[in-house]
Design a protein around this motif. Sequence first.
Motif: not given
Length: 802
Positions: A360, A362-363, A365-368, A386, A388-389, A628
């Motif tokens: 996984d 980080d971007k 999981l948390s979005g950017w 935002v 997402k994946q 992550a």
Amino acid sequence: MNKKSLSERDICSKFINPALEASGWDLQWQVREEFPITNGRIIVRGKLHTRAKNKRADYVLFYKSNIPIAVIEAKDNRHSVGDGMQQALQYADLLEVPFVFSSNGDSFLFHNKLVSEGNLETELGLDQFPNPESLWKMWKEEQGLDSVQEELVTQDYHSDGSNKSPRYYQILAINKTIEAIAKGQKRLLLVMATGTGKTYTAFQIIWRLWKSKTKKRILFLADRNILVDQTMTNDFKPFGSAMTKIQKRQANKSYEIYLSLYQAVTGTEEEQNIYKQFSPDFFDLIVVDECHRGSAAEDSNWRAILEYFSSATQIGLTATPKETKDVSNIHYFGEPVYTYSLRQGIEDGFLAPYKVIRIDLDKDLSGWRPEKGMRDKYGNEIEDKVYKQSDFDKKVILDKRTELVASKVSEFLKQNDRFHKTIVFCENIDHAERMRQALVNENSDLASQNSKYVMRITGDSEEGKEELDNFIFPESKYPVIATTSKLMTTGVDAQTCKLIVLDQHIQSMTEFKQIIGRGTRINEDFDKYYFTIMDFKRATELFADPDFDGDPVQIYEPKEGESVTPPESLDEEMDGDVGSSNGVTGFGENESEFDPSLRFDGREFQEGDLPRNRVLKYYVDSVEVRVASERVQYFDANGKLVTESLKDYTRKTVTKEFSTLDEFRKHWNATERKQAILEELANQGVFLEALAEDVGKDVDPFDLICHVVWDKRPLTRRERADRVKKTNYFEKYGEAARKVLDALLEKYADSGVVQIEETQILTINPFPEFGTPMEIIQEFGGIEKYNDAITGLENALYLEIA
């Protein structure tokens, strides 16, 4: 003759075989002894693998040479006549045979599965074994076969004189299909997991129908050139001059077996519909390979072929039947006549199991979210939202994300083997090209030696498609890494693929199964027993879906006067073979004609976007991306992915057999050859060598297990050997025997208990100094007393000390 002293093999040769022969069974072609049913599941932990024990029936009896009808399980005469029945019933269930026997050489216990009332089991004398015709008569009446149907059902398989014969599930698939056709069924569906030999199974079905003259003109349809060509040169080769491949604008009607691409006989223009040059009743059998694709859609050109030849018997083959509200194989072909699943194939040891590395980012999981007014590397202002994946590599391209994925893939290969064949599944062709570049840079040493180390193999790349055969061919070293999006999801027989990388957002269960199928083939010649799935976009969460490996369920909802093309079909066309397109071209799959600062994704393009100069893809090179979390999961015996360390697996496996340390210790001490225990543990996936890397390589296997399972302090072999030397164990032996035992103790300290259990050890230094092996054994008073001395030495080694 003392029957009790005979081995099981002696019971077979002296009593069971004569009984079979006397009752009319041909021992050469109707009686198969030690019949292999399964290969034994491959168990993987870390980099190690082993096979569990395979299932092998003592006897399988065939009516003619192609219909398994009975199973016999033999035991030696120290067992009762029925001791093998439960085992025989298990084999009979797998083979779906109706008659089951167990014998110890005195008589037979007969279990008749056709009986619904009364005695299921009766004892028969050795001279009462049923003859082939009597068993076949019972089975034929149960099936309701008339004489014409019987002639077709009993038609022989093709045999090239080699030892190759259908596996048990192929026998079932072939026979069930032939039986259904014999009874008049016109639409049939066969569901068999990728790598289980669908095409070979289809060949045997066609061969028997053709040879029996039940079906005289046969059409085999596929949707990839490579599938047709592989089929003609491999499985279908025995058809020889009776076989042809339909080319564009060709309709030669002088052959009996025809193979064709759907695309070669259909088109958007009427004159392109070559199939209409044949009369609707020309073919009496059509076999549709990979029928989950175009033929599943009600309104596709491909379905039109099947409807045109509607009078023909039609068989659909697929690993992944497509069942949605809009598309259905079952709606057209009917319920499967036979299903052999991926899970069953892995359990039986015919398919390679997999381990999953979930990574996984980080971007993901948390979005950017971009900073206000942020621009991409082409100067386009990035829409403030935002991402997402599911947006990455479609709407937003984070260069450092691509580089990180390439780095993790390369790191895995460097830790294992940099020439492991690898397929990286990307979102689209643009993503596949960027991934190719990133992998080239991560592996510049090998890519500079051979430019084909990494290649993009997609529908728009002639250079890539030209290398597809080389990627598939086990003997070809290059290409090693293939980046793709859709082209390699199906029909690519990549026997040596050991790594599948998922950097693609996959929501279709059909597509997911097809992708996983690229790795499931076993090739022992090239050390391919399992494969690894490296998942960056949580695609493997689909393993948890109850539908992943279940039986297909029809959920199609027919709509009066309406039919819908599946949303996936556009992607499949755009990234398929050249020449396979229906004329549709999509933005995003051929972007070179546009300004590079203006990026389009075909699936999201809307009328009016081009005039407004709307940017649909942003390329960002300044955002850092990090790992992550990372974890390894294994496929367990129940078909579930579990996150489990080797120590956890060892603990669970051993305590399933021995609930306490005392139980294990008693079993260890009571077993004459410790090697037998170690082999059994290895067969269950307990790899002591791998455990020793964590605990200590000089630790005895007994101590390894006790430490890992019951947390006992492990002793080294040297500590155990020195402890024995302090006892008075040697005193009862003469001087010469004591020297031998002392030397054996040193060997144990150096290399373990297995070494000292073998008498061959007496041929290596320092034992020749003491005499020949025979002379050394005589010092103990003969072989029995020598073996007693070894047993005593082992007991002293493993003596528990308070």
